[in-house]
Every structure is written in structure tokens, then in C-alpha cells.
Design a protein around this motif. Structure first.
Motif, PDB file in Angstrom:
ATOM      1  N   SER A  86      26.211 -15.045  45.218  1.00  0.00           N
ATOM      2  CA  SER A  86      26.595 -13.755  45.794  1.00  0.00           C
ATOM      3  C   SER A  86      25.754 -12.625  45.206  1.00  0.00           C
ATOM      4  CB  SER A  86      28.084 -13.477  45.538  1.00  0.00           C
ATOM      5  OG  SER A  86      28.891 -14.413  46.229  1.00  0.00           O
ATOM      6  N   GLN A  87      25.468 -12.727  43.919  1.00  0.00           N
ATOM      7  CA  GLN A  87      24.605 -11.723  43.305  1.00  0.00           C
ATOM      8  C   GLN A  87      23.197 -11.753  43.903  1.00  0.00           C
ATOM      9  OE1 GLN A  87      25.320 -12.857  39.104  1.00  0.00           O
ATOM     10  NE2 GLN A  87      25.915 -10.727  38.783  1.00  0.00           N
ATOM     11  N   ARG A  88      22.704 -12.962  44.162  1.00  0.00           N
ATOM     12  CA  ARG A  88      21.384 -13.083  44.788  1.00  0.00           C
ATOM     13  C   ARG A  88      21.359 -12.386  46.144  1.00  0.00           C
ATOM     14  NH1 ARG A  88      20.993 -19.490  43.969  1.00  0.00           N
ATOM     15  NH2 ARG A  88      20.149 -19.624  41.852  1.00  0.00           N
ATOM     16  N   ARG A  89      22.391 -12.649  46.943  1.00  0.00           N
ATOM     17  CA  ARG A  89      22.435 -12.037  48.274  1.00  0.00           C
ATOM     18  C   ARG A  89      22.490 -10.512  48.163  1.00  0.00           C
ATOM     19  NH1 ARG A  89      25.981 -16.350  49.790  1.00  0.00           N
ATOM     20  NH2 ARG A  89      27.761 -14.972  49.451  1.00  0.00           N
ATOM     21  N   ALA A  90      23.326 -10.014  47.267  1.00  0.00           N
ATOM     22  CA  ALA A  90      23.460  -8.561  47.121  1.00  0.00           C
ATOM     23  C   ALA A  90      22.154  -7.943  46.634  1.00  0.00           C
ATOM     24  CB  ALA A  90      24.597  -8.239  46.157  1.00  0.00           C
ATOM     25  N   ALA A  91      21.510  -8.595  45.678  1.00  0.00           N
ATOM     26  CA  ALA A  91      20.245  -8.072  45.162  1.00  0.00           C
ATOM     27  C   ALA A  91      19.167  -8.093  46.233  1.00  0.00           C
ATOM     28  CB  ALA A  91      19.803  -8.878  43.939  1.00  0.00           C
ATOM     29  N   MET A  92      19.156  -9.175  47.052  1.00  0.00           N
ATOM     30  CA  MET A  92      18.171  -9.229  48.124  1.00  0.00           C
ATOM     31  C   MET A  92      18.405  -8.115  49.135  1.00  0.00           C
ATOM     32  SD  MET A  92      17.184 -12.242  50.838  1.00  0.00           S
ATOM     33  CE  MET A  92      15.746 -12.869  49.983  1.00  0.00           C
ATOM     34  N   GLU A  93      19.652  -7.827  49.450  1.00  0.00           N
ATOM     35  CA  GLU A  93      19.936  -6.768  50.413  1.00  0.00           C
ATOM     36  C   GLU A  93      19.508  -5.403  49.884  1.00  0.00           C
ATOM     37  OE1 GLU A  93      23.931  -7.186  52.167  1.00  0.00           O
ATOM     38  OE2 GLU A  93      23.808  -9.291  51.565  1.00  0.00           O
ATOM     39  N   LEU A  94      19.764  -5.138  48.626  1.00  0.00           N
ATOM     40  CA  LEU A  94      19.287  -3.886  48.053  1.00  0.00           C
ATOM     41  C   LEU A  94      17.760  -3.830  48.065  1.00  0.00           C
ATOM     42  CD1 LEU A  94      21.704  -3.403  45.015  1.00  0.00           C
ATOM     43  CD2 LEU A  94      21.522  -1.935  47.037  1.00  0.00           C
ATOM     44  N   ARG A  95      17.150  -4.939  47.758  1.00  0.00           N
ATOM     45  CA  ARG A  95      15.686  -5.028  47.767  1.00  0.00           C
ATOM     46  C   ARG A  95      15.139  -4.694  49.156  1.00  0.00           C
ATOM     47  NH1 ARG A  95      12.921 -10.989  46.835  1.00  0.00           N
ATOM     48  NH2 ARG A  95      11.095 -10.716  48.181  1.00  0.00           N
ATOM     49  N   LEU A  96      15.767  -5.250  50.208  1.00  0.00           N
ATOM     50  CA  LEU A  96      15.288  -5.008  51.561  1.00  0.00           C
ATOM     51  C   LEU A  96      15.592  -3.590  52.028  1.00  0.00           C
ATOM     52  CD1 LEU A  96      16.161  -8.408  53.280  1.00  0.00           C
ATOM     53  CD2 LEU A  96      14.010  -7.680  52.240  1.00  0.00           C
ATOM     54  N   LEU A  97      16.751  -3.074  51.649  1.00  0.00           N
ATOM     55  CA  LEU A  97      17.055  -1.676  51.962  1.00  0.00           C
ATOM     56  C   LEU A  97      16.010  -0.747  51.347  1.00  0.00           C
ATOM     57  CD1 LEU A  97      20.934  -1.460  51.496  1.00  0.00           C
ATOM     58  CD2 LEU A  97      19.673  -0.989  53.599  1.00  0.00           C
ATOM     59  N   ALA A  98      15.608  -1.060  50.110  1.00  0.00           N
ATOM     60  CA  ALA A  98      14.646  -0.208  49.408  1.00  0.00           C
ATOM     61  C   ALA A  98      13.232  -0.388  49.935  1.00  0.00           C
ATOM     62  CB  ALA A  98      14.680  -0.510  47.912  1.00  0.00           C
ATOM     63  N   LYS A  99      13.022  -1.446  50.715  1.00  0.00           N
ATOM     64  CA  LYS A  99      11.660  -1.754  51.154  1.00  0.00           C
ATOM     65  C   LYS A  99      11.192  -0.851  52.285  1.00  0.00           C
ATOM     66  CE  LYS A  99       8.787  -5.576  52.797  1.00  0.00           C
ATOM     67  NZ  LYS A  99       8.668  -7.032  52.930  1.00  0.00           N
ATOM     68  N   HIS A 100      12.087  -0.355  53.102  1.00  0.00           N
ATOM     69  CA  HIS A 100      11.676   0.142  54.408  1.00  0.00           C
ATOM     70  C   HIS A 100      11.609   1.656  54.563  1.00  0.00           C
ATOM     71  CE1 HIS A 100      11.340  -3.793  56.169  1.00  0.00           C
ATOM     72  NE2 HIS A 100      12.503  -4.109  55.645  1.00  0.00           N
ATOM     73  N   SER A 101      12.150   2.438  53.648  1.00  0.00           N
ATOM     74  CA  SER A 101      12.037   3.885  53.820  1.00  0.00           C
ATOM     75  C   SER A 101      12.261   4.597  52.502  1.00  0.00           C
ATOM     76  CB  SER A 101      13.029   4.404  54.866  1.00  0.00           C
ATOM     77  OG  SER A 101      14.314   4.561  54.305  1.00  0.00           O
ATOM     78  N   SER A 102      11.581   5.745  52.357  1.00  0.00           N
ATOM     79  CA  SER A 102      11.751   6.532  51.134  1.00  0.00           C
ATOM     80  C   SER A 102      13.156   7.093  51.046  1.00  0.00           C
ATOM     81  CB  SER A 102      10.718   7.661  51.095  1.00  0.00           C
ATOM     82  OG  SER A 102      10.825   8.470  52.248  1.00  0.00           O
ATOM     83  N   GLU A 103      13.756   7.402  52.186  1.00  0.00           N
ATOM     84  CA  GLU A 103      15.130   7.911  52.160  1.00  0.00           C
ATOM     85  C   GLU A 103      16.079   6.864  51.588  1.00  0.00           C
ATOM     86  OE1 GLU A 103      18.622   9.541  55.204  1.00  0.00           O
ATOM     87  OE2 GLU A 103      16.614   9.078  55.967  1.00  0.00           O
ATOM     88  N   ASN A 104      15.900   5.618  52.012  1.00  0.00           N
ATOM     89  CA  ASN A 104      16.728   4.545  51.462  1.00  0.00           C
ATOM     90  C   ASN A 104      16.555   4.445  49.949  1.00  0.00           C
ATOM     91  OD1 ASN A 104      17.381   3.986  54.098  1.00  0.00           O
ATOM     92  ND2 ASN A 104      16.531   1.919  54.117  1.00  0.00           N
ATOM     93  N   ARG A 105      15.306   4.532  49.489  1.00  0.00           N
ATOM     94  CA  ARG A 105      15.039   4.403  48.047  1.00  0.00           C
ATOM     95  C   ARG A 105      15.756   5.487  47.254  1.00  0.00           C
ATOM     96  NH1 ARG A 105       9.193   3.957  50.247  1.00  0.00           N
ATOM     97  NH2 ARG A 105       9.236   1.789  50.933  1.00  0.00           N
ATOM     98  N   LEU A 106      15.732   6.692  47.762  1.00  0.00           N
ATOM     99  CA  LEU A 106      16.407   7.786  47.063  1.00  0.00           C
ATOM    100  C   LEU A 106      17.922   7.610  47.092  1.00  0.00           C
ATOM    101  CD1 LEU A 106      14.223  10.750  48.353  1.00  0.00           C
ATOM    102  CD2 LEU A 106      14.276   9.828  46.029  1.00  0.00           C
ATOM    103  N   ARG A 107      18.452   7.187  48.220  1.00  0.00           N
ATOM    104  CA  ARG A 107      19.903   7.006  48.338  1.00  0.00           C
ATOM    105  C   ARG A 107      20.392   5.875  47.433  1.00  0.00           C
ATOM    106  NH1 ARG A 107      21.385   6.701  54.621  1.00  0.00           N
ATOM    107  NH2 ARG A 107      23.502   6.600  53.763  1.00  0.00           N
ATOM    108  N   ILE A 108      19.629   4.801  47.371  1.00  0.00           N
ATOM    109  CA  ILE A 108      20.030   3.668  46.531  1.00  0.00           C
ATOM    110  C   ILE A 108      20.017   4.072  45.058  1.00  0.00           C
ATOM    111  CG2 ILE A 108      19.297   1.384  45.731  1.00  0.00           C
ATOM    112  CD1 ILE A 108      18.313   0.920  48.655  1.00  0.00           C
ATOM    113  N   ALA A 109      18.985   4.781  44.644  1.00  0.00           N
ATOM    114  CA  ALA A 109      18.933   5.236  43.254  1.00  0.00           C
ATOM    115  C   ALA A 109      20.058   6.217  42.959  1.00  0.00           C
ATOM    116  CB  ALA A 109      17.578   5.881  42.973  1.00  0.00           C
TER     117      ALA A 109
END
Length: 356
Positions: A86-109
Motif C-alpha cells: 500500500s505504501q508503494r502504491r501511495a508513493a507511486m501516486e504522489l510521484r506521478l502527481l508530481a511528475k506532470h505539473s508545477s502546480e501539482n508539485r507545489l500543492r504536494i509540498a
């Protein structure tokens, strides 16, 4: 990468003439190049018959998502009661969210992901660690996230992954360190923390992408003078010369630029001569592309400027005829550098520092 004119190449504040292709010897490390969706049966694939894991991965690629989703993913990766899968899946989803837009990167941080993701860098599970390092790389593409990532203690675990991680994790750790090193106050700190020896090892023994990423990270770190001496001590000169001497490596330009940064210090000049770098550089002046010729002349100028002994070695290697050719047919900047080196080589051998 800064904008370039057809006659010049510019990277990290340094200008190089280039009358040919101006695409640049280096390309910045961007977000991860790994597959976005796990294959069936992989550790990150869903075991649920309802397809919940795939659904959540699709959410992670969507443009619109809620902060609540992000906070839920952060809770999963830092919860001690959640399974590694489950941790792997969650980490992968955050990784992919952070991959595609600068707005996502700022929101995740802003949602508090940096600390938990940095903690994953020390997790014993290799794939969870790989997702963590890649998510950190993707977040580091935003300048605003670089200082918080360093403040969360990412530098040392990234260096440890450079030494011991999976091949993909090592490559992405190199890219993440490159991104952090773009902050002036972190460049020397990364070098002091021990990043340079494993980057040199990746340059020498890594795959094609690993070599490229290591060269780019090293070029950035070598903007700090103290890191140049560390790189020489780590043995950077030999693999650079090997790459420069092998056109099939696809690394001639990159290695030549890094070597030029190294020979800006006395230790680097001595190492380049001791490792038989003069014949490699003269060969580039004679047979290289316009960019390679200019970079090689710049390095030879550095090597020769304070040493009559080195000037004699360069002249005996047969450098003057190709330098004359370059002074007549090269780019404007290459002509100037070639003329300067010819003049230097023709000075009386007693001029300058005759013992070095």
C-alpha cells in the motif's frame, strides 16, 4: 536551459561558441522516465479484483484532484500500520502527481509530503525507496521546493542511494542532487556530504542514462571550486578521458565540458597530464566537431598557461598544425582561442613556471 543563439551555446551561466547544432551538450534532468503503470504481478500492481489500484493510478494522472487525496496518500506512506504494498502504491501516486505539473508539485509540498518522502529514502524496500527518490526528483523540479527538500535532510540519503540503490534509483538520485545543486548555497554542502565519489562511479560504470545524469550533476557541482579538488581526488579524469576518446559513447561533448571545469584548478591540470589527457585533447582539436574543438582548445589553454613543461608536451603532441587550421576555419571564438594557444606554445620555453 537558457535561450541560445545559432552561434553560441550557454549552460549554467557559461558561454561556448557553437556554429553547428545549438541543442546543447547537456540536457537538464527532468522528471522520471520510468514506466507510469506497473505491469501485472509487479510489486506496485493492485491485487484487488475491483481495480482500485488502477483507478487510483488514473486519478494520479488526472489534471483535477483534491488536496484531501494528497493528504490521504501522505498518511498512507507514513503510517506504520499500512502494508509495504500500500505504501508503494501511495508513493507511486504522489510521484506521478508530481511528475506532470508545477502546480501539482507545489500543492504536494504544501500538503506536507516532503518529510515523509525523504523518510522513504531510508526505507529497506528497494522499490519503495525508488518511488521515494523519484517523487523527490519530481518535486525538486520546482525551485520553491529545493530548499525545503534539503532542509528535510534529503542530501545524505540521496547520496547513499547513489551508492546502493537500484539502477533507476541511482539515476534519479543523481538528477535530484543536480536540481538541489542549482542552489548556490547547497552546491558545496552536497560536495562536502560525499556526493562526488558515487557520481564519478556512476559516470564510469553506469548505463547510458546514468552516465549522462552523472555528468550533468558533476558539471553543476563543479561550479564550486572546492568540489573540483574533490572530483580529482575521486578519480574523475580517467573516465572523462575514456568517454572523450570514444565517439560511440555519445558522451564526448559532455565529458569535454566537465574536463574543462576540472582543469580550471592546478590539481585537475596535473591529473589530466598524468592520465595522458593531452593526446586526447589534441585529437579532439584535429578531428572533433566545432563544439568539441573549441572546448578542447579551452582545456589546453588552461593546461598550458602556467607551465612551460606542459606547453612543450602539447607542442610535441603535434597540436600546432590543427590549431593553425582551427584559427583559420573555426568559429569566431574558436579562432581566438586557437590563436591564443598558438602564441603561448611559441613562447620561449623558459617563460612562465618551468617546473610545472
Amino acid at each position: 536551459m537558457e535561450a541560445e543563439s545559432p552561434s553560441s551555446y550557454r549552460y549554467m551561466g557559461r558561454s561556448y561558441s557553437d556554429s553547428g547544432d545549438s541543442s546543447g551538450a547537456f540536457s537538464d534532468c527532468n522528471s522520471d522516465h520510468s514506466g507510469e503503470f506497473p505491469s501485472s504481478g509487479s510489486p506496485t500492481s493492485s491485487t484487488s479484483s475491483s481495480g482500485g489500484g488502477l483507478h487510483r493510478l488514473l486519478i494520479s494522472c488526472a489534471a483535477d484532484y483534491s488536496d484531501e487525496v494528497v493528504r490521504g496518500l501522505i498518511s498512507e506512506i507514513e503510517s506504520p500500520s499500512v502494508t509495504v504494498e500500500s505504501q508503494r502504491r501511495a508513493a507511486m501516486e504522489l510521484r506521478l502527481l508530481a511528475k506532470h505539473s508545477s502546480e501539482n508539485r507545489l500543492r504536494i509540498a504544501a500538503a506536507g509530503a516532503v518529510g515523509p518522502l525523504v523518510a522513504l529514502l531510508s526505507h529497506p524496500d528497494p522499490q519503495l525507496q525508488e518511488h521515494g527518490v523519484t517523487a523527490i526528483l519530481n518535486l525538486s523540479l520546482c525551485d520553491e521546493n529545493k530548499a525545503p527538500i534539503a532542509a528535510a535532510g534529503a542530501i545524505r540519503p540521496l547520496i547513499r542511494i547513489l551508492r546502493t540503490g537500484t539502477p533507476a534509483a541511482r539515476e534519479n538520485a543523481a538528477c535530484a542532487l543536480l536540481r538541489l545543486a542549482q542552489l548556490d548555497d547547497l552546491r558545496a554542502a552536497i560536495g562536502r556530504s560525499g556526493a562526488i565519489p558515487p557520481l564519478v562511479a556512476l559516470l564510469e560504470f553506469g548505463g547510458p542514462r546514468g552516465k549522462k545524469d552523472a555528468a550533468t550533476a558533476l558539471f553543476t557541482l563543479l561550479a564550486s571550486r572546492e568540489n573540483k579538488a574533490r572530483a580529482v581526488e575521486a578519480g574523475i579524469v580517467r573516465p572523462l578521458l575514456d568517454l572523450m576518446a570514444d565517439p560511440e559513447s555519445g558522451m564526448v561533448d559532455k565529458a569535454a565540458y566537465v574536463l574543462h571545469a576540472v582543469v580550471e584548478v592546478a590539481e585537475g591540470r596535473a591529473a589530466a597530464v598524468e592520465e595522458d589527457g593531452i593526446p586526447v585533447l589534441v585529437e579532439l582539436v584535429e578531428r572533433g566537431t566545432p563544439r568539441q574543438k573549441e572546448t578542447a582548445v579551452r582545456s589546453l589553454l588552461e593546461i598550458c598557461k602556467d607551465s612551460a613543461v606542459y606547453r612543450k608536451m602539447v607542442a610535441h603532441e603535434g597540436a600546432i598544425p590543427p590549431l593553425v587550421d582551427l584559427s583559420q576555419s573555426g568559429t569566431k571564438k574558436a579562432k581566438e582561442k586557437a590563436e591564443s594557444l598558438i602564441e603561448l606554445l611559441r613562447q620561449p620555453r623558459t617563460a612562465g613556471n618551468s617546473h610545472r
